[in-house]
Design a protein around this motif. Structure first.
Motif, mmCIF file in Angstrom:
data_model
loop_
_atom_site.group_PDB
_atom_site.id
_atom_site.type_symbol
_atom_site.label_atom_id
_atom_site.label_comp_id
_atom_site.label_asym_id
_atom_site.label_seq_id
_atom_site.Cartn_x
_atom_site.Cartn_y
_atom_site.Cartn_z
ATOM 1 N N TYR A 48 18.103 19.295 47.463
ATOM 2 C CA TYR A 48 17.430 18.440 48.443
ATOM 3 C C TYR A 48 16.577 17.405 47.729
ATOM 4 N N ARG A 49 16.480 16.199 48.312
ATOM 5 C CA ARG A 49 15.660 15.108 47.782
ATOM 6 C C ARG A 49 14.544 14.839 48.778
ATOM 7 N N GLU A 50 13.326 14.645 48.273
ATOM 8 C CA GLU A 50 12.187 14.393 49.158
ATOM 9 C C GLU A 50 12.233 12.956 49.668
ATOM 10 N N ILE A 51 12.064 12.799 51.000
ATOM 11 C CA ILE A 51 12.096 11.469 51.624
ATOM 12 C C ILE A 51 10.875 11.255 52.518
ATOM 13 N N THR A 52 9.781 11.959 52.221
ATOM 14 C CA THR A 52 8.597 11.911 53.080
ATOM 15 C C THR A 52 8.104 10.488 53.298
ATOM 16 N N GLY A 53 7.971 9.700 52.232
ATOM 17 C CA GLY A 53 7.472 8.331 52.358
ATOM 18 C C GLY A 53 8.374 7.458 53.208
ATOM 19 N N GLU A 54 9.667 7.626 53.077
ATOM 20 C CA GLU A 54 10.603 6.824 53.857
ATOM 21 C C GLU A 54 10.578 7.222 55.329
ATOM 22 N N ILE A 55 10.393 8.498 55.597
ATOM 23 C CA ILE A 55 10.308 8.981 56.982
ATOM 24 C C ILE A 55 9.050 8.431 57.647
ATOM 25 N N GLU A 56 7.923 8.446 56.914
ATOM 26 C CA GLU A 56 6.658 7.962 57.473
ATOM 27 C C GLU A 56 6.721 6.472 57.785
ATOM 28 N N GLU A 57 7.469 5.727 57.003
ATOM 29 C CA GLU A 57 7.600 4.285 57.236
ATOM 30 C C GLU A 57 8.818 3.958 58.096
ATOM 31 N N THR A 58 9.538 4.966 58.543
ATOM 32 C CA THR A 58 10.765 4.859 59.353
ATOM 33 C C THR A 58 11.805 3.951 58.713
ATOM 34 N N ASN A 59 11.986 4.076 57.393
ATOM 35 C CA ASN A 59 12.996 3.295 56.678
ATOM 36 C C ASN A 59 14.265 4.119 56.463
ATOM 37 N N TYR A 60 14.789 4.672 57.537
ATOM 38 C CA TYR A 60 15.993 5.489 57.416
ATOM 39 C C TYR A 60 16.726 5.546 58.743
ATOM 40 N N LEU A 61 17.981 5.953 58.678
ATOM 41 C CA LEU A 61 18.802 6.210 59.860
ATOM 42 C C LEU A 61 19.482 7.559 59.658
ATOM 43 N N CYS A 62 19.816 8.207 60.731
ATOM 44 C CA CYS A 62 20.621 9.427 60.666
ATOM 45 C C CYS A 62 21.971 9.131 61.307
ATOM 46 N N ASP A 63 23.002 9.077 60.484
ATOM 47 C CA ASP A 63 24.359 8.889 60.984
ATOM 48 C C ASP A 63 24.804 10.206 61.609
#
Length: 95
Positions: A48-63
């Motif tokens: 697993y890779r940590e994505i906490t910062g990206e989640i907090e800034e909403t810089n992601y999508l879930c396909d």
């Protein structure tokens, strides 16, 4: 004995107050709440890779095509933690 009987209502009140507090107090958790968010990554040592910062800034999508997009672990450790939350999909970072 009469003195004890006179104080009985006071003892009952103290006992009732104690019971009310004892049975309505919030449970104390020994585990700290999760604060990190992870996504599956086969290149990471623990998978697993940590994505906490990206989640907090909403810089992601879930396909919707994948099984796990964002995951949290009870003790913030994917190696030993218990998975407690899964957002379905495949994680995709937004540049």
């Amino acid at each position: 004995m009469k003195n004890l009987v006179k104080r009985l209502p006071l003892f009952a009140f103290v006992l009732a107050a104690f019971a009310a507090f004892a049975f309505n107090a919030p449970a104390i958790s020994m585990e700290k709440p999760t604060s990190k968010v992870w996504t599956p990554d086969s290149n990471a040592p623990n998978g697993y890779r940590e994505i906490t910062g990206e989640i907090e800034e909403t810089n992601y999508l879930c396909d919707e095509g994948g099984l796990e997009c964002a995951v949290t672990f009870l003790n913030d450790d994917p190696s030993t933690g218990v998975k407690i939350e899964v957002e379905p999909g495949t994680y995709m970072a937004i540049p």
